[in-house]
Enzyme design. Sequence first.
Site, PDB file in Angstrom:
ATOM      1  N   VAL A 103     112.832 -97.400 -35.477  1.00 54.72           N
ATOM      2  CA  VAL A 103     111.781 -96.467 -35.036  1.00 54.72           C
ATOM      3  C   VAL A 103     112.073 -95.804 -33.680  1.00 54.72           C
ATOM      4  O   VAL A 103     112.726 -96.392 -32.827  1.00 54.72           O
ATOM      5  CB  VAL A 103     110.412 -97.201 -34.951  1.00 54.72           C
ATOM      6  CG1 VAL A 103     109.823 -97.403 -36.335  1.00 54.72           C
ATOM      7  CG2 VAL A 103     110.548 -98.523 -34.230  1.00 54.72           C
ATOM      8  N   GLU A 104     111.558 -94.585 -33.514  1.00 54.62           N
ATOM      9  CA  GLU A 104     111.825 -93.784 -32.302  1.00 54.62           C
ATOM     10  C   GLU A 104     110.966 -94.290 -31.136  1.00 54.62           C
ATOM     11  O   GLU A 104     110.034 -93.613 -30.681  1.00 54.62           O
ATOM     12  CB  GLU A 104     111.554 -92.296 -32.599  1.00 54.62           C
ATOM     13  CG  GLU A 104     111.952 -91.329 -31.496  1.00 54.62           C
ATOM     14  CD  GLU A 104     113.453 -91.065 -31.410  1.00 54.62           C
ATOM     15  OE1 GLU A 104     114.248 -91.780 -32.031  1.00 54.62           O
ATOM     16  OE2 GLU A 104     113.818 -90.136 -30.677  1.00 54.62           O
ATOM     17  N   LYS A 109     114.195 -99.740 -29.429  1.00 60.51           N
ATOM     18  CA  LYS A 109     115.624 -99.415 -29.518  1.00 60.51           C
ATOM     19  C   LYS A 109     116.413-100.223 -28.479  1.00 60.51           C
ATOM     20  O   LYS A 109     117.484-100.749 -28.784  1.00 60.51           O
ATOM     21  CB  LYS A 109     115.854 -97.911 -29.328  1.00 60.51           C
ATOM     22  CG  LYS A 109     115.508 -97.092 -30.575  1.00 60.51           C
ATOM     23  CD  LYS A 109     116.045 -95.689 -30.479  1.00 60.51           C
ATOM     24  CE  LYS A 109     115.582 -94.774 -31.594  1.00 60.51           C
ATOM     25  NZ  LYS A 109     116.066 -95.106 -32.925  1.00 60.51           N
ATOM     26  N   HIS A 152     123.706 -88.559 -34.275  1.00 61.90           N
ATOM     27  CA  HIS A 152     122.414 -88.060 -34.757  1.00 61.90           C
ATOM     28  C   HIS A 152     122.591 -87.294 -36.069  1.00 61.90           C
ATOM     29  O   HIS A 152     123.100 -86.167 -36.079  1.00 61.90           O
ATOM     30  CB  HIS A 152     121.788 -87.163 -33.668  1.00 61.90           C
ATOM     31  CG  HIS A 152     120.435 -86.654 -34.019  1.00 61.90           C
ATOM     32  ND1 HIS A 152     119.924 -85.475 -33.526  1.00 61.90           N
ATOM     33  CD2 HIS A 152     119.466 -87.160 -34.817  1.00 61.90           C
ATOM     34  CE1 HIS A 152     118.714 -85.281 -34.012  1.00 61.90           C
ATOM     35  NE2 HIS A 152     118.422 -86.291 -34.800  1.00 61.90           N
ATOM     36  N   ASN A 202     116.961 -80.653 -31.472  1.00 62.63           N
ATOM     37  CA  ASN A 202     115.535 -80.911 -31.245  1.00 62.63           C
ATOM     38  C   ASN A 202     114.983 -80.243 -29.983  1.00 62.63           C
ATOM     39  O   ASN A 202     113.764 -80.134 -29.833  1.00 62.63           O
ATOM     40  CB  ASN A 202     115.247 -82.416 -31.286  1.00 62.63           C
ATOM     41  CG  ASN A 202     115.243 -82.898 -32.731  1.00 62.63           C
ATOM     42  OD1 ASN A 202     114.967 -82.111 -33.647  1.00 62.63           O
ATOM     43  ND2 ASN A 202     115.556 -84.157 -32.961  1.00 62.63           N
TER      44      ASN A 202
HETATM   45  P1  NAD Z   1     111.420 -94.857 -40.724  1.00 66.35           P
HETATM   46  O1  NAD Z   1     110.068 -95.166 -40.209  1.00 66.35           O
HETATM   47  O2  NAD Z   1     111.558 -94.253 -42.076  1.00 66.35           O
HETATM   48  O3  NAD Z   1     112.338 -96.177 -40.711  1.00 66.35           O
HETATM   49  C1  NAD Z   1     112.463 -97.033 -39.621  1.00 66.35           C
HETATM   50  C2  NAD Z   1     112.961 -98.361 -40.146  1.00 66.35           C
HETATM   51  O4  NAD Z   1     113.315 -99.191 -39.036  1.00 66.35           O
HETATM   52  C3  NAD Z   1     111.891 -99.130 -40.958  1.00 66.35           C
HETATM   53  O5  NAD Z   1     112.432 -99.481 -42.226  1.00 66.35           O
HETATM   54  C4  NAD Z   1     111.619-100.367 -40.103  1.00 66.35           C
HETATM   55  O6  NAD Z   1     111.316-101.516 -40.881  1.00 66.35           O
HETATM   56  C5  NAD Z   1     112.965-100.505 -39.388  1.00 66.35           C
HETATM   57  N1  NAD Z   1     112.922-101.331 -38.185  1.00 66.35           N
HETATM   58  C6  NAD Z   1     111.974-101.394 -37.238  1.00 66.35           C
HETATM   59  N2  NAD Z   1     112.340-102.271 -36.287  1.00 66.35           N
HETATM   60  C7  NAD Z   1     113.545-102.780 -36.663  1.00 66.35           C
HETATM   61  C8  NAD Z   1     114.435-103.736 -36.105  1.00 66.35           C
HETATM   62  N3  NAD Z   1     114.121-104.373 -34.982  1.00 66.35           N
HETATM   63  N4  NAD Z   1     115.612-103.993 -36.758  1.00 66.35           N
HETATM   64  C9  NAD Z   1     115.912-103.365 -37.921  1.00 66.35           C
HETATM   65  N5  NAD Z   1     115.096-102.461 -38.499  1.00 66.35           N
HETATM   66  C10 NAD Z   1     113.928-102.172 -37.874  1.00 66.35           C
HETATM   67  O7  NAD Z   1     112.090 -93.932 -39.607  1.00 66.35           O
HETATM   68  P2  NAD Z   1     113.274 -92.857 -39.760  1.00 66.35           P
HETATM   69  O8  NAD Z   1     112.683 -91.541 -40.060  1.00 66.35           O
HETATM   70  O9  NAD Z   1     114.344 -93.420 -40.630  1.00 66.35           O
HETATM   71  O10 NAD Z   1     113.773 -92.783 -38.255  1.00 66.35           O
HETATM   72  C11 NAD Z   1     114.684 -93.733 -37.726  1.00 66.35           C
HETATM   73  C12 NAD Z   1     115.388 -93.124 -36.523  1.00 66.35           C
HETATM   74  O11 NAD Z   1     116.093 -91.934 -36.928  1.00 66.35           O
HETATM   75  C13 NAD Z   1     114.439 -92.701 -35.398  1.00 66.35           C
HETATM   76  O12 NAD Z   1     115.070 -92.910 -34.166  1.00 66.35           O
HETATM   77  C14 NAD Z   1     114.258 -91.209 -35.657  1.00 66.35           C
HETATM   78  O13 NAD Z   1     113.917 -90.489 -34.511  1.00 66.35           O
HETATM   79  C15 NAD Z   1     115.654 -90.838 -36.134  1.00 66.35           C
HETATM   80  N6  NAD Z   1     115.725 -89.609 -36.935  1.00 66.35           N
HETATM   81  C16 NAD Z   1     114.732 -89.330 -37.843  1.00 66.35           C
HETATM   82  C17 NAD Z   1     114.834 -88.165 -38.597  1.00 66.35           C
HETATM   83  C18 NAD Z   1     113.784 -87.819 -39.613  1.00 66.35           C
HETATM   84  O14 NAD Z   1     113.737 -86.653 -40.053  1.00 66.35           O
HETATM   85  N7  NAD Z   1     112.959 -88.749 -40.041  1.00 66.35           N
HETATM   86  C19 NAD Z   1     115.929 -87.306 -38.436  1.00 66.35           C
HETATM   87  C20 NAD Z   1     116.927 -87.652 -37.532  1.00 66.35           C
HETATM   88  C21 NAD Z   1     116.810 -88.807 -36.784  1.00 66.35           C
END
Ligand code: NAD
Length: 295
Positions: A103-104, A109, A152, A202
């Site tokens: 999570v962001e 992180k 990214h 972004n």
């Molecule tokens: P998401 O909510 O779909 O998934 C996050 C996952 O992380 C969940 O499955 C959660 O269980 C897991 N998680 C949480 N804490 C954890 C830990 N301690 N160890 C292992 N897993 C853990 O989120 P997402 O959209 O996949 O985003 C993830 C990252 O990618 C973020 O940093 C986000 O900013 C970035 N990102 C997202 C996008 C998008 O369009 N969604 C695009 C580019 C980058």
Amino acid sequence: KGKAKKAGKLATKSVDRAAVLGAGIMGGGIAYQSAYKGTPIVMKDINNQALDLGLTTAAGILSKLADRGRINAKKMAGVLNNITPTLSYDSVKDVDIVVEAVVENPKVKAAVLAEVESHVSEDAIVTSNTSTISIDLLAQSVKRKDKFCGMHFFNPVHKMPLVEVIRGSETSDETVAAVVAYAAKMGKSPIVVNDCPGFYINRVLFPYFAGFSQLLLEGADFVAVDKVMEKQFGWPMGPAYLLDVVGIDTADHCTGVMSEGFPTRMAKITNDPVSALYQADRLGQKNGGGFFDYG
Ligand code: NAD
């Protein structure tokens, strides 16, 4: 660009085995793409449901390819076999690279990055798929700062060619070169960018989302805005649908990081409609509804 070229001439560490932390929208996509292009990948999450979802997503993309006759059953099984789902760090100890995609949230992180660094070999590269959080800020939580940078990806990972490789102030040229090479091996088109909140894409996209939120506060209808952007302006999707695809929670967290990073240009919007959706647990496509409903 110049730096990317220079990095390309170095002896490049080969990435033969990878790990992704988080099996969500991005982690599942990164696991699929690495596995599809032949690099086995460990996919670690903190709950089984997320791992199942990550694997189901990969299987779904493969089924579509099989339906179109682009892959056979053997290739499909091989790709799935290349993904090792796990809840433990045991299987990351021999990987060449880690892509953190949890999570962001800077605190989560920071904890995850410090944790994984203590489980991988000294040579392993650790990267973050953060959308907006400064790489130098995240680097404070790792010891081997020369082996840390941003990697990214964009959503959906299997379709979007771009990968931003974000160079922190202590990232080595060798690390940048290896991450660029791994992105290329995954069939992606990497660019090397300097560090700042939001990096390149972004810093362009989030002001657009902010403009959209302002329009809604002034009374615009999100369906009408999306329709104009798609049908008349010709973009593949409008801002409301895009926010649903990104994830309302992720978008809201990213907006917070951007407004802290650029308090004047990206000032926090009072009563932001995106935050209101987040507070109402309407997270977009990932939980069935955001701006739109997904039955
Ligand atoms: P998401 O909510 O779909 O998934 C996050 C996952 O992380 C969940 O499955 C959660 O269980 C897991 N998680 C949480 N804490 C954890 C830990 N301690 N160890 C292992 N897993 C853990 O989120 P997402 O959209 O996949 O985003 C993830 C990252 O990618 C973020 O940093 C986000 O900013 C970035 N990102 C997202 C996008 C998008 O369009 N969604 C695009 C580019 C980058």
